[in-house]
Scaffold this active site. Structure first.
Site, PDB file in Angstrom:
ATOM      1  N   ASN A  16       0.450  -1.213   0.171  1.00  0.00           N
ATOM      2  CA  ASN A  16       0.435  -0.029   0.412  1.00  0.00           C
ATOM      3  C   ASN A  16       0.499   1.020   0.104  1.00  0.00           C
ATOM      4  OD1 ASN A  16      -2.328  -1.608  -0.045  1.00  0.00           O
ATOM      5  ND2 ASN A  16      -1.859  -2.102   2.243  1.00  0.00           N
ATOM      6  N   THR A  17       0.598   2.485  -0.025  1.00  0.00           N
ATOM      7  CA  THR A  17       1.354   3.576   0.298  1.00  0.00           C
ATOM      8  C   THR A  17       1.608   3.327   1.332  1.00  0.00           C
ATOM      9  OG1 THR A  17      -0.970   4.283  -0.466  1.00  0.00           O
ATOM     10  CG2 THR A  17       0.603   6.479  -0.235  1.00  0.00           C
ATOM     11  N   THR A  18       3.334   4.177   1.190  1.00  0.00           N
ATOM     12  CA  THR A  18       3.733   3.676   1.885  1.00  0.00           C
ATOM     13  C   THR A  18       4.590   5.560   2.376  1.00  0.00           C
ATOM     14  OG1 THR A  18       5.821   3.254   0.656  1.00  0.00           O
ATOM     15  CG2 THR A  18       4.380   1.637   1.958  1.00  0.00           C
ATOM     16  N   ARG A  19       4.262   6.488   0.564  1.00  0.00           N
ATOM     17  CA  ARG A  19       4.838   7.341   1.331  1.00  0.00           C
ATOM     18  C   ARG A  19       4.018   8.327   0.163  1.00  0.00           C
ATOM     19  NH1 ARG A  19      10.602   6.672  -1.565  1.00  0.00           N
ATOM     20  NH2 ARG A  19      10.616   4.745  -0.286  1.00  0.00           N
ATOM     21  N   TRP A  33      -4.094   9.518   2.236  1.00  0.00           N
ATOM     22  CA  TRP A  33      -2.659  10.319   3.130  1.00  0.00           C
ATOM     23  C   TRP A  33      -2.815  12.009   3.318  1.00  0.00           C
ATOM     24  CZ3 TRP A  33       1.443   5.925   3.918  1.00  0.00           C
ATOM     25  CH2 TRP A  33       2.388   6.811   4.835  1.00  0.00           C
TER      26      TRP A  33
END
Lengths: 233, 277
Positions: free
Chosen positions: B42-45, B154
């Site tokens: 998944n989105t990590t940044r 995010w």
């Protein structure tokens, strides 16, 4: 030889365009004990006659609370009403959790109607054999709704369903202009109990078989039973 | 037990033919990764990002601002990206953080509005219209739900508005962790370091915010946007400013520029870049 009676399921119309299963379900309401609902500008009152199977058994629950602002009385198959009660409780608490807002009666009636209507056009299963009088309050004010197994949900000023309910309905029709303006909750309840008395034949009302539900802009949904209904008899 | 199918022994080749090695290497259908790695990521940044959103309550409403820039890393890549969004009649949601996640949130907010119209028929634009508190509650639940799936959106959100029934100003914050709080002045990102001290000078408590005039609040926000443009290298001069007032509704200006800047101090800054000291 086999012939089709057109009443085995809800996907087959009779040649005269009727769905017998749905009609039977509506008939089941008339087998249930009577319940009456009426409303003023500020309050809704539900009254119901509870039945017990025999002298030694307890009375069947007549009024169910679904949320702090919402509840109903039933006539017909109590287990079916319990399914609908669970559904309404779930929807009410979902609304509360996700939006931080009490569910409004319009949305609830739409959900309920949709759920009931599905059973009138799917092969498996059967329509709900129960009628409900739903009382609640939301941003728009107080509401009294009648739910039928057909999937109809209608908003009313007064409603009467169940065995010999016609007497109660006649009373409400004659009186509704009077009770609509009532400010005092106790007076409105008195009208409800009076209407209920018009439907009685062999029974007499007492603290054991009378059940009252009230809700209004200034009062959460409350069920009155036992000694709390004494003063209304 | 040894779970490697290769060490389970072979049925006789004479009977069943050569074993098809592709079977043991078959992808697990539960995982939709085809690129060889056998797990989901998944989105990590965040990739394309929007910087601070700042907001403050005043006597009869809320002032909120965010600049119109979407950065790609340190590259100021997309200009004219609005990050304040009207929802219903008395709410503005300001979104910082990942811009693609912001766009996803916008479709969700659209749906929320549509569902409210559907559920409440003719009452959806009066007694049962969307209130900022409903919208915030929904978004806060959504953000926490997504972080609990280890797949957060995010963003940091500021929901601002007025309750159309009580007329009370509403201002609350929620971020990618599902952390939420309310305060008379709120800022996300860099703003929480640079703008909050300025805004708290104006109103340090709910009582003080209830005394603040629109002009004071607006000036506070404009000054804060200026300071942010001075010091936040991911910010732009051009920004959006919304005022949500209980009497006059939403006034939204998507084309405000930072004014009265003074860069005189810049010539004295040394030690960075290619300049000779």
């Amino acid at each position: 030889m086999f012939r089709n009676n057109y009443d085995g399921d809800t996907v087959t119309f009779s040649p005269t365009g009727r769905l017998f299963q749905v009609e039977y379900a509506s008939e089941a309401i008339k087998q249930g004990s009577v319940t009456i609902g009426l409303r003023s500008k500020k309050h809704v009152v539900l009254v119901g006659l509870k039945r017990n199977e025999d002298k030694l058994s307890s009375y069947q629950k007549k009024i169910i609370k679904c949320d702090s602002h919402l509840g109903f009385s039933l006539a017909g198959l109590a287990p079916d009403a319990r399914i609908l009660a669970n559904y309404m409780k779930q929807q009410a608490s979902y609304n509360d959790m996700v939006y931080g807002k009490k569910i409004n009666l319009n949305k609830l009636s739409e959900l309920l109607a949709l759920k009931a209507q599905k059973t009138t056009q799917t092969y498996s299963g059967r329509p709900y054999g129960v009628g409900l009088l739903i009382a609640g309050v939301d941003n728009l004010g107080v509401h009294l709704l009648e739910f039928q197994p057909t999937g109809n949900v209608t908003e009313l000023y007064g409603a009467s369903i169940g065995a010999r309910s016609q007497g109660g309905k006649t009373y409400l029709e004659n009186e509704f202009e009077n009770y609509l303006e009532i400010e005092d909750l106790d007076e409105l309840i008195a009208h409800g109990v009076k209407a209920l008395k018009q439907t009685l034949k062999d029974e007499t009302l007492d603290i054991a078989n009378l059940s009252i539900g009230v809700v209004g802009e200034d009062i959460d949904f409350t069920i009155l039973e036992g000694k709390h209904v004494e003063k209304y008899l | 037990m040894n779970h490697d199918p290769y060490s389970w022994g072979r049925p006789s080749d004479a009977m069943y033919g050569q074993y098809n090695n592709a079977i043991a290497n078959a992808p697990n259908t539960l995982e939709h990764h085809s690129s060889g790695s056998n797990f989901n990521e998944n989105t990590t940044r965040p990739i394309v990002t929007g910087t601070s959103v700042i907001a403050i309550k005043y006597k009869t409403g809320v002032v909120i601002a965010a600049d119109n820039l979407a950065s790609y890393g340190s590259l100021l890549r997309f200009q004219g990206i609005e990050r304040l969004h009207k929802v219903g009649k008395t709410t503005v949601v300001g979104i910082s953080g990942d811009v693609s996640d912001m766009q996803h949130l916008l479709t969700i907010l659209d749906q929320l509005e549509m569902e409210n119209n559907y559920d409440n028929d003719e009452y959806s634009d009066n007694v049962d219209e969307l209130q900022p508190s409903y919208i915030f509650e929904y978004l806060a639940n959504l953000m926490y739900h997504r972080r609990s799936k280890m797949n957060p959106l995010w963003n940091a959100l500021i929901v601002s508005g007025v309750d159309s029934k009580t007329g009370k100003p509403f201002l609350e914050y929620v971020n990618l962790l599902g952390v939420k709080y309310a305060s008379p002045s709120i800022a996300t990102g860099f703003g929480s370091h640079l703008a909050i001290p300025l805004l708290r000078k104006l109103a340090d408590s709910e009582e003080e915010a209830a005394e603040l005039t629109l002009e004071q609040a607006k000036k506070g926000i404009k000054d804060s946007m200026k300071v942010l443009f001075y010091r936040d290298t991911r910010s732009s001069k051009n920004y959006s400013l919304a005022v949500i007032d209980k009497d006059t509704g939403i006034a939204y200006d998507n084309n405000v520029d930072v004014e009265d800047m003074s860069w005189k101090f810049a010539k004295d800054i040394t030690g960075y870049g290619t300049q000779r000291v």
